[in-house]
Design a protein around this motif. Structure first.
Motif, PDB file in Angstrom:
ATOM      1  N   SER A  55       0.824  -1.199   0.000  1.00  0.00           N
ATOM      2  CA  SER A  55       0.000   0.000   0.000  1.00  0.00           C
ATOM      3  C   SER A  55       0.868   1.263   0.000  1.00  0.00           C
ATOM      4  CB  SER A  55      -0.897   0.007   1.236  1.00  0.00           C
ATOM      5  OG  SER A  55      -0.109   0.147   2.411  1.00  0.00           O
ATOM      6  N   LEU A  56       0.208   2.416  -0.183  1.00  0.00           N
ATOM      7  CA  LEU A  56       0.933   3.683  -0.127  1.00  0.00           C
ATOM      8  C   LEU A  56       1.562   3.876   1.255  1.00  0.00           C
ATOM      9  CD1 LEU A  56       1.777   6.360  -1.377  1.00  0.00           C
ATOM     10  CD2 LEU A  56      -0.468   7.299  -0.774  1.00  0.00           C
ATOM     11  N   ARG A 108       1.346  12.946  -1.961  1.00  0.00           N
ATOM     12  CA  ARG A 108       1.025  11.522  -1.800  1.00  0.00           C
ATOM     13  C   ARG A 108      -0.153  11.112  -2.692  1.00  0.00           C
ATOM     14  NH1 ARG A 108       3.517  13.221   2.714  1.00  0.00           N
ATOM     15  NH2 ARG A 108       4.543  11.744   4.116  1.00  0.00           N
ATOM     16  N   THR A 109      -0.246  11.731  -3.853  1.00  0.00           N
ATOM     17  CA  THR A 109      -1.320  11.392  -4.780  1.00  0.00           C
ATOM     18  C   THR A 109      -1.315   9.899  -5.089  1.00  0.00           C
ATOM     19  OG1 THR A 109      -1.161  13.586  -5.799  1.00  0.00           O
ATOM     20  CG2 THR A 109      -2.308  11.880  -7.057  1.00  0.00           C
ATOM     21  N   ASP A 110      -0.139   9.353  -5.288  1.00  0.00           N
ATOM     22  CA  ASP A 110       0.049   7.914  -5.515  1.00  0.00           C
ATOM     23  C   ASP A 110       1.507   7.593  -5.208  1.00  0.00           C
ATOM     24  OD1 ASP A 110       1.649   8.206  -8.089  1.00  0.00           O
ATOM     25  OD2 ASP A 110      -0.241   9.144  -8.682  1.00  0.00           O
ATOM     26  N   THR A 157       4.163   9.260  -7.594  1.00  0.00           N
ATOM     27  CA  THR A 157       4.364  10.694  -7.344  1.00  0.00           C
ATOM     28  C   THR A 157       5.156  10.912  -6.061  1.00  0.00           C
ATOM     29  OG1 THR A 157       2.281  11.233  -8.455  1.00  0.00           O
ATOM     30  CG2 THR A 157       3.187  12.895  -6.969  1.00  0.00           C
ATOM     31  N   GLY A 196       1.220   6.586 -11.220  1.00  0.00           N
ATOM     32  CA  GLY A 196      -0.226   6.422 -11.119  1.00  0.00           C
ATOM     33  C   GLY A 196      -0.684   5.286 -10.226  1.00  0.00           C
ATOM     34  N   ALA A 197       0.241   4.443  -9.781  1.00  0.00           N
ATOM     35  CA  ALA A 197      -0.126   3.285  -8.947  1.00  0.00           C
ATOM     36  C   ALA A 197      -0.096   3.651  -7.463  1.00  0.00           C
ATOM     37  CB  ALA A 197       0.831   2.134  -9.203  1.00  0.00           C
ATOM     38  N   THR A 198      -1.081   3.171  -6.741  1.00  0.00           N
ATOM     39  CA  THR A 198      -1.124   3.404  -5.301  1.00  0.00           C
ATOM     40  C   THR A 198      -0.730   2.138  -4.555  1.00  0.00           C
ATOM     41  OG1 THR A 198      -2.849   5.081  -5.522  1.00  0.00           O
ATOM     42  CG2 THR A 198      -2.576   4.102  -3.354  1.00  0.00           C
ATOM     43  N   ASP A 199      -1.386   1.031  -4.890  1.00  0.00           N
ATOM     44  CA  ASP A 199      -1.032  -0.267  -4.306  1.00  0.00           C
ATOM     45  C   ASP A 199      -0.108  -1.002  -5.274  1.00  0.00           C
ATOM     46  OD1 ASP A 199      -2.609  -0.001  -1.981  1.00  0.00           O
ATOM     47  OD2 ASP A 199      -4.393  -0.489  -3.142  1.00  0.00           O
TER      48      ASP A 199
END
Length: 204
Positions: free
Chosen positions: A2-3, A56-58, A61, A95-98
């Protein structure tokens, strides 16, 4: 991953670099200019000063912003190398968070390629790559614990190498017999991440 896990890893890298300032500096002073530990610690202190303001957009980033701070705040050759590593890692998971296990490995591969290009170096030149590449290879095939062990073994093995990059390269054969500070830093950080990862029970 996860982030929050990504944040934990970056925070652990920063804390470990700061805590080991003297140790990393002492290693670097054997055949280098001795500023590695100091430079790394000051750069990561700056990162932590602005920790809450990092985008912390993703995950991508967040890592790219981290790299930008490091590149601008760490002195010497370490800033561009470590900054590039984080920025390339972030670019690989834009663009990925997880993050999946495969994405984490891809992220590390991108960081490695960035370091190679920026430092004009490769495995065998007695640099941090000599621990980071084995770490990544082991992580791809197994667990963080196995990867940390691979990084430590590889870092220790740099004592038998002759430095081909950085200030230590000017010492030639004199650089043999001491471990590379950058490779050892990677090993120490990998061991700390492995330890905290297990304590937190973070998912990979």
């Amino acid at each position: 991953m996860s982030l929050a896990d990504t944040e934990l890893v970056v925070r652990t890298i920063a804390d470990t670099a700061i805590e080991n300032e003297k140790y990393f500096g002492d290693l670097d002073s054997v055949v280098g200019d001795g500023d590695f530990g100091y430079s790394l610690a000051r750069g990561f202190e700056k990162l932590l000063e602005g920790w809450d303001d990092l985008d912390r957009t993703d995950a991508g980033t967040f890592l790219k912003r981290t790299g930008m701070v490091i590149a601008s705040r760490i002195g010497g050759t370490s800033g561009p190398l470590w900054g590039t590593a984080f920025m390339r890692a972030g670019g690989a998971v834009a663009g990925a968070t997880d993050l999946s296990h495969e994405q984490v490995v891809a992220m590390l591969r991108a960081a490695i390629e960035g370091i190679k290009a920026r430092g004009q170096s490769d495995v065998g030149d007695k640099t941090l790559l000599d621990a980071l590449v084995p770490f990544t290879d082991a992580l791809e095939a197994g667990t963080i614990t196995e990867a940390a062990a691979a990084a430590r073994a590889a870092a220790d093995a740099t004592s038998g190498m002759v430095a081909k990059r950085g200030r230590a390269a000017y010492t030639g054969e004199r650089s043999r017999g001491s471990v590379d500070a950058g490779a050892t830093a990677v090993a120490v950080i990998a061991e700390r991440i492995s330890e905290i990862w297990q304590k937190q029970g973070a998912s990979s």
